[in-house]
Write a protein that holds these residues in place. Structure first.
Motif, mmCIF file in Angstrom:
data_model
loop_
_atom_site.group_PDB
_atom_site.id
_atom_site.type_symbol
_atom_site.label_atom_id
_atom_site.label_comp_id
_atom_site.label_asym_id
_atom_site.label_seq_id
_atom_site.Cartn_x
_atom_site.Cartn_y
_atom_site.Cartn_z
ATOM 1 N N MET A 1 -10.853 4.114 11.666
ATOM 2 C CA MET A 1 -10.175 3.692 10.452
ATOM 3 C C MET A 1 -8.689 3.448 10.683
ATOM 4 O O MET A 1 -8.003 2.911 9.824
ATOM 5 C CB MET A 1 -10.335 4.782 9.386
ATOM 6 N N LEU A 11 8.311 -1.427 8.139
ATOM 7 C CA LEU A 11 7.853 -0.052 8.332
ATOM 8 C C LEU A 11 7.546 0.622 6.999
ATOM 9 O O LEU A 11 6.546 1.310 6.848
ATOM 10 C CB LEU A 11 8.926 0.739 9.087
ATOM 11 N N ARG A 12 8.412 0.367 6.034
ATOM 12 C CA ARG A 12 8.230 1.052 4.753
ATOM 13 C C ARG A 12 6.947 0.611 4.075
ATOM 14 O O ARG A 12 6.212 1.428 3.527
ATOM 15 C CB ARG A 12 9.417 0.762 3.839
ATOM 16 N N GLN A 13 6.671 -0.676 4.135
ATOM 17 C CA GLN A 13 5.436 -1.170 3.520
ATOM 18 C C GLN A 13 4.223 -0.533 4.167
ATOM 19 O O GLN A 13 3.285 -0.119 3.497
ATOM 20 C CB GLN A 13 5.346 -2.684 3.683
ATOM 21 N N LEU A 20 -0.812 5.611 0.500
ATOM 22 C CA LEU A 20 -1.576 5.388 -0.730
ATOM 23 C C LEU A 20 -3.062 5.221 -0.448
ATOM 24 O O LEU A 20 -3.900 5.580 -1.258
ATOM 25 C CB LEU A 20 -1.047 4.151 -1.454
ATOM 26 N N SER A 21 -3.380 4.679 0.725
ATOM 27 C CA SER A 21 -4.795 4.454 1.020
ATOM 28 C C SER A 21 -5.367 5.547 1.915
ATOM 29 O O SER A 21 -6.526 5.496 2.271
ATOM 30 C CB SER A 21 -4.979 3.104 1.706
ATOM 31 N N TYR A 22 -4.550 6.510 2.287
ATOM 32 C CA TYR A 22 -4.966 7.597 3.177
ATOM 33 C C TYR A 22 -5.483 7.065 4.509
ATOM 34 O O TYR A 22 -6.380 7.646 5.103
ATOM 35 C CB TYR A 22 -6.032 8.478 2.530
ATOM 36 N N ASN A 55 1.803 16.340 1.405
ATOM 37 C CA ASN A 55 1.294 17.600 1.933
ATOM 38 C C ASN A 55 0.239 17.275 2.978
ATOM 39 O O ASN A 55 -0.698 16.551 2.709
ATOM 40 C CB ASN A 55 0.675 18.416 0.798
ATOM 41 N N PRO A 72 -1.493 10.170 7.031
ATOM 42 C CA PRO A 72 -0.944 10.540 5.727
ATOM 43 C C PRO A 72 -1.601 11.774 5.139
ATOM 44 O O PRO A 72 -2.764 12.062 5.416
ATOM 45 C CB PRO A 72 -1.236 9.306 4.868
ATOM 46 N N THR A 74 -1.625 14.186 1.307
ATOM 47 C CA THR A 74 -1.687 13.878 -0.124
ATOM 48 C C THR A 74 -0.290 13.909 -0.708
ATOM 49 O O THR A 74 0.559 14.682 -0.268
ATOM 50 C CB THR A 74 -2.555 14.896 -0.864
ATOM 51 N N LYS A 105 0.999 14.557 -7.243
ATOM 52 C CA LYS A 105 0.238 15.666 -7.832
ATOM 53 C C LYS A 105 0.977 16.200 -9.055
ATOM 54 O O LYS A 105 0.415 16.368 -10.112
ATOM 55 C CB LYS A 105 0.096 16.770 -6.783
ATOM 56 N N PHE A 333 -5.072 -3.243 3.862
ATOM 57 C CA PHE A 333 -5.322 -1.841 3.540
ATOM 58 C C PHE A 333 -6.354 -1.691 2.430
ATOM 59 O O PHE A 333 -7.151 -0.770 2.442
ATOM 60 C CB PHE A 333 -4.025 -1.164 3.110
ATOM 61 N N LEU A 394 -5.679 10.614 -6.898
ATOM 62 C CA LEU A 394 -6.661 11.573 -6.382
ATOM 63 C C LEU A 394 -6.073 12.960 -6.183
ATOM 64 O O LEU A 394 -6.763 13.862 -5.744
ATOM 65 C CB LEU A 394 -7.226 11.071 -5.045
ATOM 66 N N THR A 395 -4.788 13.109 -6.476
ATOM 67 C CA THR A 395 -4.193 14.409 -6.184
ATOM 68 C C THR A 395 -3.966 15.237 -7.426
ATOM 69 O O THR A 395 -3.842 16.445 -7.339
ATOM 70 C CB THR A 395 -2.849 14.223 -5.472
#
Lengths: 399, 1124
Positions: A1, A11-13, A20-22, A55, A72, A74, A105, A333, A394-395
């Motif tokens: 993956m 880089l930031r993108q 965001l997509s883990y 985290n 990444p 959460t 979160k 992504f 999701l958090t």
């Protein structure tokens, strides 16, 4: 993956979308051909910031700094304080956070210290004008959304501080934002730090002189800070924002060239010229902009994509390279593609089906032949349409 | 049944009868009261104050209750994302073994399609009506299949053996299905024919089963009876009834299904090259699965989970023509014909069972011959493949040769960049844009900053797209004119930087409207060049640096496109000169001061209103805020002129315009008026309207787009028949393939395809007999996945601490944490301990996901115990709690406590005892006290997560597979017993008799006490102090003292002796005296007797004399008395 990239560009993108997509990312050959290879200090600093708001994220950098592996975690949010690198403005760091801020979160309360205004990165004022209005649309309200500049600081020594608050959302709201609306007023901030406050007045005088030709409602605030709040270096600048009747904001800015380092000969900025530059930039932006200015393009796309599985529509000006790259990354992504149309080309029957607010100038142009000449609203606009990917936070904890 | 029973006679006496009477009476009264009530109403109307709220609290409660009920009725409106042409409805047949599932399925299929299937394997899709297709699935009787089917089924036919009654599987399934959002459930009772027809027993059984079924689902749930068999099939009438219900049922999909796409595979093909399989039979396979998309749209590259197999990525997906399409619209025909399907339209598609007629592939069409081939579908495919493949390859080439050449690459050296033909093409493509660039230059030359501009462009980085173009606002004509000139020039400047500039201008300002943004953004090759093109830049400053006067350091500043600096807005100094009027004119209408669109221009609107007339005065109010007075005046003037010229023609137009306007106003007013009726519903109405608009927009946005484009934006919509290609599938999937096990391709968003810690709210199922133990493995089915993991159970304390539990509570919810797939909050899950074995109720626990994270917060209570070894007043030195002073230092300041509850604090370590420390307490503690420190130990939840791969197992294994054994089971199996702690063992308790000290009352107190409370001296003398007795010390006397003591002893002895003798004589004397006294008394008595006798004698004589004189009789009496 794991997704692989080359070089340090965007880089930031990459980091934002990865988080965001883990999806873990691996970036190789970061400035490998340059005299100073590897990641720069500000990039490392950015990664530190990312670690603070997440985290369980994992960052691996090789010894030369030319390759980066990021897994990444959460997004946690909460109260975070961060000392930004002085090489880049706070805008550089804040922009990354903006992408992810609604999906934390716990609601984010971020305190960033560093350079608030500079020439390269969007200043905090610009973000305040441009991004907050966009976020308001997608979050549904501006309850708990705040960007406060507590101290200002310019390059090279910085010393500024901002407070960014953002509520968490389970999901964003789809947004149909296709009517540009007319600009009803122009607002702005002129700041002068550790220099004579008259400079700010000179900025305002020039800017107003130029802008009053277009619109009578121009008001520019003076933000002359003293002592600690004025940061550690002298500088001044002007941020302008044009607000339309539909609540969209188009902004531009200009800032003085930082004080020359010893032995370096850099141009000295004259306030009148700077004001003129800012005004011209704003007019350029107005020429190009749809409902959002060029800074807001990427952010809007981000929120359109990470939305519920509903259609969102936004009118923009011509896409810039940064946002085009973002579109590509969004596809990579999240497998989401945007429908990009020249809004002038939209056939009439389609636009008829849409609601009344869809009928904008271009459509008008098509069906009204008797109209003597078309409206002069700048460059041709682009209509971005996307079906959200059904993104959920999701958090966030259920009780 | 019809025989007449004696009717029930109501009781006339007793409590019930009285109650009845009373009730009746009240009822009569009520009737009488109605007239009274009406007057009451009237009174209320007349004098409302008298009937105002009497009891505010009660009124408040009542109000609250009504509002609560009102609010509960409201549901948050949701965007309807259901497809217009839905996929076939999934009807699953579920029940224990030998209950008649297959037979029912056959009967239903026969009923719908008039075809008789002999051997059904896998899902069967049929067309059941004009607007409905059905996929029948027979669920195997194992818990894995039941879980999978529960997730996908829209309608469940729950088969129950009426003779046997409910079986464990039925209830297991119901409990599983509840977790994922209960599908529609219909019960079917079979084996009714085993009862003798229409007897009492059968009816009783029926009602019994029905009521049990109702309690489980809802009151009045449908339960069908298969009343008998005929020719080995169910009776047609029964099947017909059931089929009718199936075909009219409506469904509401669960939230999980609306957010997750899935495909129920009804066809499978192995695409692996035969050569690969031959060389390595165990190689990973490429597999193609076919089926209808269900749930929500699915996109290529979405992560897929196949329950029972594993996680994959959908490497390729393509739409195929529908093999079981709905019949076309026949609206021209009669109503009857429109409703009924003709034979041709009754399609049946079941490739696994070898039925389905024509089978489409991506690039080929297979015609199923049926009959002899029908039972070997896989063979059939294999045979046709190699022939087809060759042809197919040719057919599949969608690119022309030209394109192929374009995409081919030529590598000159191993490490050099491949030369791509595209570059040439690109140049071609760019020609047009270059023209504009030239324009720019030309135009700039008129300005004075031309040279500067060019220079700055030369020195530009690649980040050109953002740059702005000065002279973009050129007239189109001019562009056209110079179009011809530019071509030779362009060839001259073949430099890469020039190309980029051309692109830059194209992008930043979009001079022409026909720029294809989609191509620009998503076009592949363009993308590549954008990213990979290197720019070389010669920096004159760095160029000629000499090192040691000898060598040139050849510094070539290479800025890789991949290494651009990350700037959001690249600020450049090239600007429009907005001072110029024509440039200013470009954005003139962006401001409110500019010109407006016709329908928004206030002046225009005003003019229209004027034209309409003065009859609707309200309009002025409506459109009162206009800004453009000047232009407005102009407009009206113009219009008036026009009206003069062609008044008659416009008259009709105006009339219609007016009418529509009026109608609009009326509808707006109506809408507002309706809304104002119920003030509370305003917000909800608005929400509903919003949602409705969104729904419409979602439907209409891509409606007219060709399908191949549409799927790019939307994905493959539910209802499409797709071919999904998956790579890297283990060979067991193909080797052990069994179509009877349902294969689901469960899609999910990217965000849900990774693992983390999942916190759930969990409750042990009430029918599961044992409570669950922390760290015992469980098989959990969450989302699409079924997996084994190790949960930790915990409770959330009031301070949000997650305290570990050893066991789940018996009847209460607790939380659990395990490592598993990230699944959205609020998703339900079901846990089983083992899939094999059918003894007990297998559903162990159910629950819902609460939180997802990458770390855990569970803590376990830990008590560190120490003992004091030295005690000063409130300070004590304690040892045994820690081992080193470092450990103590870590806990400095921690609060400690003795068992008796005296609190204290750790101060500092001491040197003499390793691990000893000084502590202070709130009171003096005893040396015998135990001091403990209560701490919370964070726990690591093991990262154990293995999907259950039952599809990969062979047939025998599928039913016998057992997961990870629990610790207890392992110990039992290996016969391991832990040595118990000796201190923990129970021993007989020995208790010694306890002796208490006597109560000692201080003398002062004794004196003050009332007499009855005072200790009595006698008691004290008699009660000897046992302790004092024991402790008495022998007294050794001095000789002098001894002498004295002896003499004293002698004296006392003599004295005592004398006293004794004295006493003796005294006693004698006393006895003698008593004797004498007695004798004297006797004498005295005798004397007295004699005297008495004499007196009586005399009295008697006197009386007798008297009697002689009175009478004989009396005389006689007197004599008697005297004699006595």
């Amino acid at each position: 993956m794991t997704l692989q990239f080359d070089g340090c560009a965007f880089l930031r993108q990459r980091l934002a979308l990865s988080t965001l997509s883990y999806t873990p990312i691996k970036i190789k050959n970061i400035r490998s051909q340059e005299n100073e290879p590897g990641l720069r200090d500000f990039e490392i600093n950015l990664l530190h910031l990312l670690e603070k708001i997440t985290n369980g994220s994992k960052v691996e950098i090789n010894s030369t700094g030319t390759s980066l592996y990021y897994v990444p975690g959460t997004l946690t949010g909460g109260v975070v304080e961060h000392e930004c690198s002085l090489q880049r403005g706070i805008g550089y760091f804040l922009e990354l956070v903006l992408y992810m801020a609604p999906f934390m979160k716990t609601s984010l309360e971020l305190r960033l210290k560093g350079v608030t205004n500079d020439r390269d990165d969007p200043s905090v004022d610009l973000i305040k004008y441009s991004a907050i209005s966009i976020m308001k649309r997608f979050l549904g309200s501006d309850d708990g959304l705040e960007l406060k500049i507590t101290k200002r600081g310019v390059k090279p020594n910085g010393g500024g501080e901002i407070l960014f608050r953002c509520p968490t959302k389970m999901k964003l709201r789809p947004c149909q934002w296709t009517d540009t609306g007319k600009i009803k007023r122009i607002r702005g901030v002129a700041y002068a730090l550790r220099v004579s406050p008259s400079l700010a007045n000179r900025l305002i005088d020039t800017a107003k002189g130029l802008l009053l030709k277009f619109l009578p409602d121009v008001y520019i605030y003076i933000d002359h800070q003293k002592g600690q709040n004025a940061g550690l270096s002298p500088g001044y600048g002007l941020t302008l924002a044009a607000e339309t009747k539909n609540g969209s904001v188009i902004s531009a800015e200009s800032c003085s060239i930082p004080r020359a380092a010893e032995g370096d000969t850099t141009a000295i900025t004259i306030p009148e010229e700077l004001a003129k530059e800012a005004v011209f930039k704003l007019l350029d932006e107005i020429y190009k902009a749809g409902v959002i200015d060029s800074f807001g393009q990427t952010l809007t796309m981000n929120y359109m994509a990470l939305n519920q599985a509903d259609v969102s529509k936004v009118i923009t000006g011509p896409l810039n390279a940064y946002s085009m790259q973002y579109l590509r990354y969004l596809k990579q992504f999240f497998q989401i593609m945007f429908k990009i149309e020249n809004s002038a080309e939209i056939p009439k029957h389609v636009s008829d089906k849409m609601d009344d607010d869809m009928s904008d100038s271009d459509e008008e142009r098509n069906d009204d032949d008797d109209d003597d000449d078309e409206l002069k609203t700048g460059s041709p606009k682009i209509l971005l349409t996307a079906v959200g990917i059904g993104y959920h936070n999701l958090t966030k904890t259920l009780i | 049944m019809d025989e007449k029973h004696k009717s029930f006679r109501k009781q006339t006496t007793g409590v019930k009868a009285e109650r009845r009477k009373k009730k009746k009476k009240e009822g009569d009264n009520d009737q009488q009261n109605t007239s009274a009530a009406s007057t009451l109403e009237e009174a209320k109307r007349r004098n409302p104050k008298a009937f105002s709220i009497q009891n505010p609290i009660k009124a408040q409660q009542e109000f609250k209750r009504t509002q609560d009920i009102k609010e509960k009725r409201i549901h948050l409106p949701e965007v309807d994302r259901s497809p217009l042409e839905p996929p076939p409805v999934v009807v699953a047949l579920i029940g224990p073994a030998k209950v008649g599932k297959s037979l029912l399925m056959k009967c239903l299929i026969k009923h719908f399609t008039r075809q008789k299937l002999t051997d059904i394997r896998g899902p069967v899709t049929i067309v059941s009506g004009r607007k409905r297709r059905i996929t029948f699935i027979e669920c195997r009787n194992d818990i894995n299949s039941m879980i999978d089917v529960a997730k996908i089924a829209d309608l469940v036919l729950l088969l129950i053996d009426a003779k046997f009654g409910f079986e464990m599987e039925t209830f297991e399934f119901l409990n599983i299905a509840q977790v994922y959002g209960l599908p529609r459930i219909m019960g079917v009772l079979t084996h009714m024919d085993l009862y003798k027809t229409m007897n009492k027993q059968l009816n009783k059984r029926k009602t019994q089963l029905k009521h049990r079924f109702w309690t489980e689902i809802y009151q009045g749930a449908k339960l069908f009876l298969m009343s008998g068999m005929k020719n080995g099939e169910y009776i047609q009438r029964d099947v017909q009834n059931l089929a009718r219900f199936i075909s009219v049922m409506k469904f509401k999909p669960s939230t999980w299904k609306t957010a997750h796409p899935f495909v129920v595979a009804d066809r499978m093909e192995d695409l692996t090259e035969p050569e690969l399989i031959r060389t390595n039979p165990l190689c990973s396979r490429t597999v193609c699965l076919y089926g209808y998309v269900r749930g929500c749209p699915i996109k290529s590259d979405t992560p897929i989970h196949i329950p029972g197999c594993g996680d994959y990525k959908l490497s390729n997906i393509s739409a195929l023509p529908d093999p079981c399409g709905l019949p076309g619209d026949r609206s021209t025909k009669t109503k009857q014909a429109r409703r009924v399907l003709n034979e041709k339209e009754r399609l049946l598609y079941a490739p696994f069972s070898g039925v389905g007629g024509i089978v489409y592939d991506k690039d080929a069409v297979y015609i199923e011959l049926g009959g002899s081939h029908s039972h070997r579908p896989s063979n059939n495919n294999e045979k046709t493949r190699p022939i087809n493949e060759y042809v197919a390859n040719i057919l599949s080439t969608k690119q022309t040769i030209e394109e192929k050449v374009a995409s081919s690459q030529l590598k000159l050296f191993a490490d050099s960049e491949p030369i791509v033909v595209e570059e040439e093409q690109e140049m071609e493509r760019r020609k047009m844009k270059f023209a504009k660039e030239e324009d720019v230059d030309n135009d700039d030359s008129s300005d004075d900053d031309d040279v500067q501009e060019a220079n700055s462009d030369e020195g530009d980085e690649v980040d050109d797209d953002q740059e702005e173009d000065d002279a973009e606002e050129m007239d189109e004509q001019e562009e056209e004119e110079e179009h011809s000139d530019e071509e030779p020039e362009q060839e001259e400047f073949g430099n890469s930087w020039k190309e980029n500039i051309s692109k830059k201008f194209a992008i930043s300002y979009v001079p022409s409207k026909n720029i294809n943004w989609t191509q620009l953004v998503y076009g592949d090759h363009l993308n590549k060049t954008n990213e990979n093109s290197d720019l070389e830049e010669n920096d004159s400053d760095n160029e000629n640096v000499e090192v040691g006067g000898l060598f040139h350091v050849s510094q070539r500043k290479r800025i890789n496109a991949n290494d651009q600096e990350d700037y959001t807005l690249k600020t450049k100094n090239e600007k429009h000169n907005w001072d110029l009027d024509e440039i200013y004119d470009l954005i003139r209408d962006c401001f409110v001061t500019g010109k407006w669109e016709k329908d928004k221009d206030a002046a225009n609107l005003l003019a229209e209103d004027d034209a309409i007339g003065d009859d609707d005065d309200d309009d002025d109010e409506l459109f009162g805020d206009f800004e453009d007075l000047e232009t407005g005046e102009k407009n009206t003037a113009e219009e008036n002129e026009q009206m003069d010229t062609d008044n008659d023609e416009d008259d009709n137009k105006e009339k219609t315009k007016l009418e529509t306007k009026k109608a609009n106003l009326k509808s707006a007013f109506d809408a507002e008026y309706d809304q104002s009726k119920d003030p509370d519903s305003g917000y909800l109405d608005e929400l509903k309207k919003e949602v409705e608009i969104q729904t419409k927009l979602n439907r209409s946005e891509f409606e007219n787009m060709p399908d191949d484009l549409r799927v790019l934006y939307e994905g493959y919509r539910p209802g499409m028949y797709v071919r999904c290609e998956l790579t890297q599938i283990p060979c067991e999937f193909v080797n052990n393939f069994d179509a009877r096990y349902v294969i689901v391709l469960g899609g999910m968003p990217v965000t849900e395809s990774h693992t983390g810690y999942v916190q759930v709210r969990l409750k042990k199922h009430r029918w599961h007999k044992k409570i669950l133990k922390s760290k015992d493995p469980l098989i959990i089915s969450l989302g699409w996945r079924r997996f084994q993991t190790i949960p930790y159970y915990f409770m959330q304390d009031h301070n949000m601490r997650h305290r570990l539990l050893k066991y789940t509570p018996q009847h209460m919810y607790c939380h659990a944490l395990f490592y598993g797939p990230i699944t959205p909050q609020n998703t339900g899950f079901v846990a089983v301990q083992q899939t094999a074995g059918k003894t007990d109720f297998r559903v162990t626990a159910t629950g819902v996901v609460l939180d997802l994270d990458k770390s855990t917060k569970i803590v376990k209570k830990l008590k560190l115990i120490g003992t004091p070894f030295k005690i000063f007043k409130k300070t004590a030195f304690i040892k045994g709690m820690f081992n080193t002073s470092l450990e103590v230092a870590k806990f400095q300041g921690a609060s400690i406590r003795t068992v008796s509850g005296i609190r204290g604090q750790i101060k500092k370590f001491v040197k003499e005892h390793p691990g000893g420390f000084r502590a202070t307490f709130e009171d003096k503690i005893l040396l015998s006290d135990i001091v403990f420190l209560r701490a919370w130990l964070p726990l690591q939840v093991p990262k154990f997560y293995t999907p259950v791969t039952n599809l990969l197992m062979s047939m025998e294994q599928k039913d016998q597979w057992q997961g990870l054994r629990s610790l207890g089971q392992l110990k039992r199996d290996k016969n391991i017993r832990n040595e118990p702690n000796a201190d923990s063992l129970y021993k007989p308790i020995e208790r010694r008799e306890r002796a208490f000290r006597p109560l000692k009352i201080p003398t002062q107190l004794q004196r003050d006490l009332p007499f009855h409370l005072k200790p009595k001296a006698a008691e004290s003398t008699t009660m000897k102090d046992p302790i004092e007795e024991k402790q008495r010390v022998a007294v050794v006397l001095e000789p002098e003292e001894k002498k004295m003591a002896d003499i004293m002893k002698m004296f006392t002895t003599v004295y005592k002796d004398r006293l004794k003798a004295k006493q003796k004589t005294q006693v004698n004397r006393n006895s003698q005296h008593q004797k004498q006294q007695k004798i004297q008394e006797l004498k005295h008595l005798q004397k007295h007797k004699q005297l008495k006798r004499m007196v009586y004698k005399k009295i008697g004589q006197m009386e007798s004399r008297k009697n002689k004189t009175t009478g004989r009789h009396g005389k006689h009496n007197n004599n008697d008395s005297i004699d006595e």
